[in-house]
Design a protein around this motif. Structure first.
Motif, mmCIF file in Angstrom:
data_model
loop_
_atom_site.group_PDB
_atom_site.id
_atom_site.type_symbol
_atom_site.label_atom_id
_atom_site.label_comp_id
_atom_site.label_asym_id
_atom_site.label_seq_id
_atom_site.Cartn_x
_atom_site.Cartn_y
_atom_site.Cartn_z
ATOM 1 N N ASN A 65 -21.080 45.858 -30.854
ATOM 2 C CA ASN A 65 -22.434 45.650 -30.355
ATOM 3 C C ASN A 65 -23.316 46.856 -30.662
ATOM 4 N N LYS A 66 -24.430 46.594 -31.338
ATOM 5 C CA LYS A 66 -25.398 47.634 -31.703
ATOM 6 C C LYS A 66 -26.791 47.169 -31.270
ATOM 7 N N PRO A 67 -27.053 47.127 -29.941
ATOM 8 C CA PRO A 67 -28.328 46.574 -29.477
ATOM 9 C C PRO A 67 -29.503 47.490 -29.786
ATOM 10 N N GLY A 68 -30.659 46.847 -29.912
ATOM 11 C CA GLY A 68 -31.883 47.611 -30.113
ATOM 12 C C GLY A 68 -32.810 46.945 -31.096
ATOM 13 N N ALA A 69 -34.119 46.976 -30.782
ATOM 14 C CA ALA A 69 -35.172 46.482 -31.678
ATOM 15 C C ALA A 69 -34.939 45.030 -32.085
ATOM 16 N N ALA A 70 -34.478 44.211 -31.122
ATOM 17 C CA ALA A 70 -34.261 42.770 -31.350
ATOM 18 C C ALA A 70 -33.374 42.514 -32.567
ATOM 19 N N GLY A 71 -32.353 43.358 -32.731
ATOM 20 C CA GLY A 71 -31.382 43.157 -33.802
ATOM 21 C C GLY A 71 -31.634 43.963 -35.055
ATOM 22 N N ARG A 72 -32.793 44.634 -35.142
ATOM 23 C CA ARG A 72 -33.125 45.334 -36.380
ATOM 24 C C ARG A 72 -32.273 46.571 -36.609
ATOM 25 N N LEU A 73 -31.808 47.231 -35.549
ATOM 26 C CA LEU A 73 -30.967 48.415 -35.727
ATOM 27 C C LEU A 73 -29.636 48.042 -36.376
ATOM 28 N N ALA A 74 -29.053 46.948 -35.928
ATOM 29 C CA ALA A 74 -27.789 46.500 -36.510
ATOM 30 C C ALA A 74 -27.978 46.080 -37.960
ATOM 31 N N LEU A 75 -29.087 45.428 -38.258
ATOM 32 C CA LEU A 75 -29.353 45.010 -39.639
ATOM 33 C C LEU A 75 -29.552 46.216 -40.549
ATOM 34 N N ALA A 76 -30.164 47.265 -40.029
ATOM 35 C CA ALA A 76 -30.336 48.485 -40.827
ATOM 36 C C ALA A 76 -28.980 49.087 -41.181
ATOM 37 N N GLU A 77 -28.041 49.065 -40.224
ATOM 38 C CA GLU A 77 -26.702 49.573 -40.523
ATOM 39 C C GLU A 77 -26.003 48.697 -41.550
ATOM 40 N N LEU A 78 -26.145 47.391 -41.411
ATOM 41 C CA LEU A 78 -25.503 46.490 -42.376
ATOM 42 C C LEU A 78 -26.021 46.731 -43.781
ATOM 43 N N LYS A 79 -27.312 46.912 -43.917
ATOM 44 C CA LYS A 79 -27.914 47.127 -45.237
ATOM 45 C C LYS A 79 -27.321 48.347 -45.928
ATOM 46 N N ARG A 80 -26.912 49.355 -45.161
ATOM 47 C CA ARG A 80 -26.349 50.587 -45.733
ATOM 48 C C ARG A 80 -24.843 50.500 -45.981
ATOM 49 N N SER A 81 -24.217 49.424 -45.548
ATOM 50 C CA SER A 81 -22.754 49.330 -45.577
ATOM 51 C C SER A 81 -22.227 48.959 -46.956
ATOM 52 N N PRO A 82 -20.960 49.286 -47.248
ATOM 53 C CA PRO A 82 -20.374 48.921 -48.537
ATOM 54 C C PRO A 82 -20.219 47.409 -48.648
ATOM 55 N N PRO A 83 -20.365 46.859 -49.859
ATOM 56 C CA PRO A 83 -20.322 45.398 -50.032
ATOM 57 C C PRO A 83 -18.909 44.845 -50.177
ATOM 58 N N ASP A 84 -17.970 45.352 -49.385
ATOM 59 C CA ASP A 84 -16.574 44.944 -49.545
ATOM 60 C C ASP A 84 -16.103 43.983 -48.460
ATOM 61 N N GLY A 85 -17.010 43.545 -47.592
ATOM 62 C CA GLY A 85 -16.629 42.614 -46.535
ATOM 63 C C GLY A 85 -16.099 43.277 -45.286
ATOM 64 N N SER A 86 -16.133 44.602 -45.223
ATOM 65 C CA SER A 86 -15.610 45.298 -44.052
ATOM 66 C C SER A 86 -16.630 45.391 -42.918
ATOM 67 N N VAL A 87 -17.918 45.225 -43.237
ATOM 68 C CA VAL A 87 -18.976 45.228 -42.225
ATOM 69 C C VAL A 87 -19.844 44.003 -42.435
ATOM 70 N N LEU A 88 -19.997 43.188 -41.380
ATOM 71 C CA LEU A 88 -20.795 41.976 -41.421
ATOM 72 C C LEU A 88 -21.705 41.970 -40.196
ATOM 73 N N ILE A 89 -22.558 40.965 -40.101
ATOM 74 C CA ILE A 89 -23.360 40.794 -38.895
ATOM 75 C C ILE A 89 -23.428 39.316 -38.549
ATOM 76 N N PHE A 90 -23.352 39.031 -37.253
ATOM 77 C CA PHE A 90 -23.561 37.671 -36.757
ATOM 78 C C PHE A 90 -24.913 37.700 -36.075
ATOM 79 N N SER A 91 -25.902 37.103 -36.730
ATOM 80 C CA SER A 91 -27.290 37.312 -36.311
ATOM 81 C C SER A 91 -27.972 36.010 -35.932
ATOM 82 N N PRO A 92 -28.745 36.020 -34.826
ATOM 83 C CA PRO A 92 -29.631 34.895 -34.577
ATOM 84 C C PRO A 92 -30.716 34.853 -35.636
ATOM 85 N N SER A 93 -31.255 33.672 -35.860
ATOM 86 C CA SER A 93 -32.157 33.486 -36.994
ATOM 87 C C SER A 93 -33.465 34.239 -36.880
ATOM 88 N N GLY A 94 -33.849 34.648 -35.674
ATOM 89 C CA GLY A 94 -35.129 35.316 -35.520
ATOM 90 C C GLY A 94 -35.307 36.522 -36.417
#
Length: 322
Positions: A65-94
């Motif tokens: 759980n990485k709460p904050g900014a209506a999900g944007r903080l977690a998405l920022a971390e995902l964007k920086r993550s390696p593309p190997d499938g080790s970091v994903l996000i389960f996100s509401p569509s908003g």
């Protein structure tokens, strides 16, 4: 002979290099980020799926759980993550279909900066009254709010979320100027609803359905085209005389640049999980709908919802932070 040996060795090196990201991910724990606190609907559904995905993938799958900014903080971390499938996000569509219309400096492009993997659930929203609202149906509560504008507040899981704008649509259609109260997730919003700090809440049914069954709050209507399987006695907004519908989805996404092989492997694990009867029963009980779609379908659904929300958000006059 030496040339043939060299060519074989070179091919082996190239193959190993190409497969390295997949092998690397398979040896690691998979983290599924949730941009909201524990206990909310995204968190609950993600944990249901993760329990099954561990078996399908043969890997440890944890929720982070990485709460904050209506999900944007977690998405920022995902964007920086390696593309190997080790970091994903389960996100509401908003985060994918509402935020692009709100924030001039969003920090990500939902169509380019993430890899769609799988749809995990669809859902609409519940309009729930707490002890801070008067008795009666939705029309009675809205009439009370219109007569008491200082108390005409509604809670959601965050500013810039689909429930936020579903509430705005409801207020506009009912002719009641309602003030939005944003929380850092559905669970804390529900607690203030139960405590009487806010009279009304608009969010996923899973946030209030158990409290509704316990008699602590009252779900007055749902925002879908049809009644919820978990709440067959609760009318839709249209049945209550308000011409509004709103729905959303949960999607599993990865960082940009994931290989099709890794995406397909994770997508299959999600599909297998969603089809399991115990998972389906639990998701239905939450007032949500178990549903699966693959990467291409998820991208198409996202694009449709993005277009659908453009004018309601632009017409709302809501000004987001930059």
């Amino acid at each position: 002979m030496q040339r043939r040996q060299f060519a074989a060795q070179a091919a082996a090196v190239i193959t190993a290099t190409a497969l390295a990201p997949m092998a690397f991910a398979q040896e690691r724990t998979v983290r599924i980020l949730i941009g909201f606190p524990p206990g909310g609907s995204a968190d609950v559904v993600a944990r249901l799926l993760a329990d099954k995905m561990r078996v399908s993938l043969g890997q440890n799958v944890i929720i982070d759980n990485k709460p904050g900014a209506a999900g944007r903080l977690a998405l920022a971390e995902l964007k920086r993550s390696p593309p190997d499938g080790s970091v994903l996000i389960f996100s509401p569509s908003g985060a994918m279909v509402i935020h692009p219309w709100l924030y001039a400096n969003l920090g990500y492009d939902p169509a380019k900066d993430f890899t769609p993997i799988a749809l995990g659930s669809t859902f609409d929203f519940a309009v729930t009254a707490g002890p801070g609202a008067p008795a009666g149906d939705l029309k009675a509560v809205l009439a009370w709010m219109k007569a008491n504008p200082a108390k005409a507040n509604y809670a959601t899981s965050g500013a810039g979320t689909v429930p936020h704008f579903a509430g705005q649509l409801l207020a506009h259609a009912a002719g009641v100027p309602m003030t939005h109260v944003a929380y850092r997730g559905g669970a804390p919003a529900a607690q203030d609803l139960i405590g009487g700090q806010v009279p009304l809440m608009v969010d996923t049914a899973s946030e209030t359905i158990e409290h509704h069954r316990a008699g602590k709050v009252r779900i007055l209507a749902v925002t879908g085209e049809q009644r919820s399987r978990a709440l067959p006695d609760v009318p839709t907004l249209k049945e209550a005389g308000i011409n509004v519908t709103a729905d959303a989805f949960f999607g599993l996404y990865g960082p940009p640049g994931m290989s099709p092989e890794v995406v397909a492997r994770i997508d299959k694990a999600v599909a297998d999980a969603v089809r399991m009867p115990d998972v389906q029963d639990r998701i239905y009980a939450l007032g949500l709908v178990p549903a699966h779609a693959g990467p291409a379908e998820l991208a198409a659904i996202q694009a449709t919802h993005l277009k659908r929300w453009e004018m309601p958000i632009k017409n709302s006059g809501f000004k987001a932070e930059s």
